[in-house]
Design a protein around this motif. Structure first.
Motif, PDB file in Angstrom:
ATOM      1  N   GLY A 201      -3.122   2.490  -7.355  1.00 23.77           N
ATOM      2  CA  GLY A 201      -4.270   3.115  -6.699  1.00 23.77           C
ATOM      3  C   GLY A 201      -5.231   2.081  -6.128  1.00 23.77           C
ATOM      4  N   VAL A 202      -5.478   1.018  -6.881  1.00 21.57           N
ATOM      5  CA  VAL A 202      -6.369  -0.042  -6.388  1.00 21.57           C
ATOM      6  C   VAL A 202      -5.732  -0.742  -5.188  1.00 21.57           C
ATOM      7  N   ILE A 203      -4.429  -1.007  -5.273  1.00 22.24           N
ATOM      8  CA  ILE A 203      -3.734  -1.637  -4.148  1.00 22.24           C
ATOM      9  C   ILE A 203      -3.829  -0.754  -2.901  1.00 22.24           C
ATOM     10  N   THR A 204      -3.635   0.557  -3.079  1.00 26.33           N
ATOM     11  CA  THR A 204      -3.726   1.488  -1.955  1.00 26.33           C
ATOM     12  C   THR A 204      -5.113   1.459  -1.329  1.00 26.33           C
ATOM     13  N   ALA A 205      -6.143   1.418  -2.174  1.00 28.08           N
ATOM     14  CA  ALA A 205      -7.517   1.382  -1.661  1.00 28.08           C
ATOM     15  C   ALA A 205      -7.768   0.113  -0.846  1.00 28.08           C
ATOM     16  N   LEU A 258       3.540   3.733  -0.997  1.00 28.20           N
ATOM     17  CA  LEU A 258       4.732   4.581  -1.051  1.00 28.20           C
ATOM     18  C   LEU A 258       5.206   4.777  -2.491  1.00 28.20           C
ATOM     19  N   ALA A 259       5.132   3.719  -3.299  1.00 27.56           N
ATOM     20  CA  ALA A 259       5.507   3.846  -4.712  1.00 27.56           C
ATOM     21  C   ALA A 259       4.601   4.849  -5.421  1.00 27.56           C
ATOM     22  N   LEU A 260       3.320   4.855  -5.059  1.00 27.98           N
ATOM     23  CA  LEU A 260       2.395   5.816  -5.658  1.00 27.98           C
ATOM     24  C   LEU A 260       2.738   7.236  -5.231  1.00 27.98           C
ATOM     25  N   VAL A 261       3.295   7.399  -4.043  1.00 29.01           N
ATOM     26  CA  VAL A 261       3.758   8.715  -3.598  1.00 29.01           C
ATOM     27  C   VAL A 261       4.798   9.251  -4.578  1.00 29.01           C
ATOM     28  N   LEU A 273      -1.108  10.237   0.759  1.00 25.62           N
ATOM     29  CA  LEU A 273      -0.615   8.896   0.452  1.00 25.62           C
ATOM     30  C   LEU A 273       0.473   8.471   1.438  1.00 25.62           C
ATOM     31  N   ALA A 274       1.320   9.411   1.835  1.00 27.74           N
ATOM     32  CA  ALA A 274       2.361   9.093   2.819  1.00 27.74           C
ATOM     33  C   ALA A 274       1.736   8.671   4.148  1.00 27.74           C
ATOM     34  N   TYR A 275       0.707   9.406   4.592  1.00 26.37           N
ATOM     35  CA  TYR A 275       0.010   9.024   5.824  1.00 26.37           C
ATOM     36  C   TYR A 275      -0.642   7.648   5.677  1.00 26.37           C
ATOM     37  N   ALA A 276      -1.208   7.387   4.491  1.00 23.45           N
ATOM     38  CA  ALA A 276      -1.853   6.093   4.249  1.00 23.45           C
ATOM     39  C   ALA A 276      -0.846   4.956   4.315  1.00 23.45           C
ATOM     40  N   ALA A 277       0.344   5.169   3.751  1.00 24.96           N
ATOM     41  CA  ALA A 277       1.388   4.141   3.796  1.00 24.96           C
ATOM     42  C   ALA A 277       1.820   3.876   5.238  1.00 24.96           C
TER      43      ALA A 277
END
Length: 496
Positions: A201-205, A258-261, A273-277
């Protein structure tokens, strides 16, 4: 005559002091260690030792009480390589020789050092003294890492007589430090699916923030070229000062998202999350960094060859259409690659590689000394005439070859081989094509992408490479232990 009073109790009462709380004892040892460190700083000439002492006490106490909060902060700061702290030193001979008058260190490394100290104290008092298995330390990849450290130390034997103090300093910091801070800590602090999701989650942010900054650069005048670049924030280039630094993190954060997805359950969250990736991947390409295109291409091929093999067959026409839409960007990339600016960058990298080979030829077995490549480049007159200020090696392999010779190359090859074998065996312990398996494989691919990126870049001894390695090693047993305790949920059973 007055007689003394005699107690009516059969035995005199023994007054005992209440036991000192264990946490107070732990803080006491932590305070003692900081005082010793501050005394050492003052002894070698650091004039702000008392301030460092006070800040160190506060930081250590906070990290001891909230280690996972500080760990999240550490992950958050990894891409912000431009946030530096400068600690001035005195004029003592050792300080001047080893550090050049001041210590310039990334804020993420300071946080890592504090967290590492707090974790060590917890291990001592919770595992050594109380036998709490939750704090039993693990030392992943320690043996092959010791080989890399030995290769750097053995470079002292180079016939070019490198400075022994500088070689020792470079071996400990940054080489050994990045292992302790980003592999050792990551594996020991991520031991459950909850911690895995927190890290991802932090990596995604950070990836989303980096991508938005890159998009904003198209609307803000700058001198960094026509592609997406990291804009300065409040006058500081927090994400770095060139497009490569932006792209290298996006090449990791996109697959991490994507892993978080795969580890999420809510359909709406999965879509977002998919759109974010996808956004992060597109901005990585829009930086027009050649290495980013190579890494994104390799990561995509690996994903379609493993996780999305069936989907690739089923939606082949959709994939072709997506590639068609990317053709204009590819054409622009090809045009940029033929520009004078890119040609100059290629010439710089070529000369740096030539210098690395020449240095290796002078000392093929042990190299010229750990951390000495930059020094030799600065002494190369033709480089200064052609390209100006000295640069470090733009490639991990050239760096290892020049500084540690054949010994270092063998040690690095052993490390890579052992790591790949470890991950392959670990992946077999997860249910094939489960969500846990898919998420772990994505992170393994992302870590491989981070390594490939450093074959062309200069962040090989930072968290941008070693944290992905640590996360890759930590993630599989964390998800596996979750299943082993009978807590398997949709995360490890849903086939998507």
């Amino acid at each position: 005559m007055c007689l003394p009073l005699v107690s009516q109790e059969p035995f005199p009462r023994i007054i005992t002091m209440p036991p000192i709380p264990e946490r107070v004892q732990q803080f006491g040892w932590g305070l003692f260690s900081i005082i010793v460190a501050a005394a050492a700083m003052i002894a070698i000439g650091i004039p702000i030792g008392p301030i460092v002492l006070l800040c160190g006490i506060i930081a250590l106490l906070f990290a001891f009480v909230y280690p996972y909060v500080v760990f999240g902060l550490l992950i958050l700061l990894i891409p912000f390589s431009g946030v530096m702290v400068s600690i001035p030193l005195g004029s003592s001979g050792f300080a001047e020789r080893a550090f050049g008058g001041s210590i310039d260190i990334a804020l993420s490394d300071i946080v890592a050092g504090v967290l590492l100290s707090a974790w060590a104290l917890k291990v001592i008092f919770l595992w050594v003294r109380r036998g709490d298995i939750n704090w039993k330390p693990q030392f992943p990849l320690m043996i092959p890492m010791l080989g890399i450290l030995a290769a750097h130390l053995l470079s002292i034997l180079s016939p070019l007589s490198p400075d022994k103090v500088l070689v020792l300093k470079y071996t400990m910091r940054p080489v050994f430090f990045v292992y302790l801070a980003f592999v050792l800590l990551t594996v020991n602090l991520i031991r459950s699916p909850r911690r895995v999701r927190m890290a991802l989650g932090v990596i995604t942010a950070t990836g989303l923030f980096s991508a938005l900054v890159g998009l904003a650069s198209f609307a803000v005048p700058h001198s960094g070229g026509i592609g997406a670049v990291p804009l300065p924030i409040f006058g500081t280039a927090v994400l770095g000062d060139n497009h490569n630094l932006l792209a290298e993190w996006l090449c990791f954060s996109a697959p991490a998202t994507l892993a978080l997805v795969f580890l999420s359950r809510e359909p709406r969250t999965i879509r977002l999350l998919a759109y974010a990736a996808i956004l992060q991947g597109i901005v990585a390409l829009l930086t027009f960094a050649r290495t980013a295109w190579i890494v994104v291409g390799l990561e995509t091929i690996c994903l379609f060859a493993t996780i999305w093999r069936e989907e690739a067959k089923r939606y082949a026409s959709t994939v072709v259409i997506a590639l068609v839409f990317l053709l204009p960007i590819g054409a622009l990339m090809a045009k940029l690659s033929s520009s004078a600016e890119v040609a100059s960058s290629t010439s710089t990298r070529l000369m740096l590689s030539q210098i690395a080979v020449n240095l290796w030829q002078q000392s093929p077995v042990f190299g010229v000394g750990a951390g000495m490549f930059y020094t030799y480049v600065s002494q190369t007159a033709i480089f200064a005439i052609e390209f100006g200020a000295a640069l470090d090696s733009h490639g991990f392999l050239q760096k290892i070859l020049a500084e540690t010779g054949i010994v270092g190359m063998v040690a690095l090859a052993v490390f890579v081989f052992v790591t790949i074998q470890h991950v392959r065996k670990s992946l077999k312990t997860l249910h094939h094509h489960s969500m846990a398996w898919r998420a772990s494989l994505v992170i393994a691919i992302a870590a491989g992408g981070a390594f490939v990126y450093q074959l062309f870049n200069t962040d090989y001894w930072t968290g941008k490479l070693w944290f992905p390695i640590g996360l890759m090693i930590a993630m599989i047993p964390a998800l596996k232990s979750h299943r082993a305790h009978g807590q398997t949920t949709e995360v490890s059973q849903r086939d998507g």
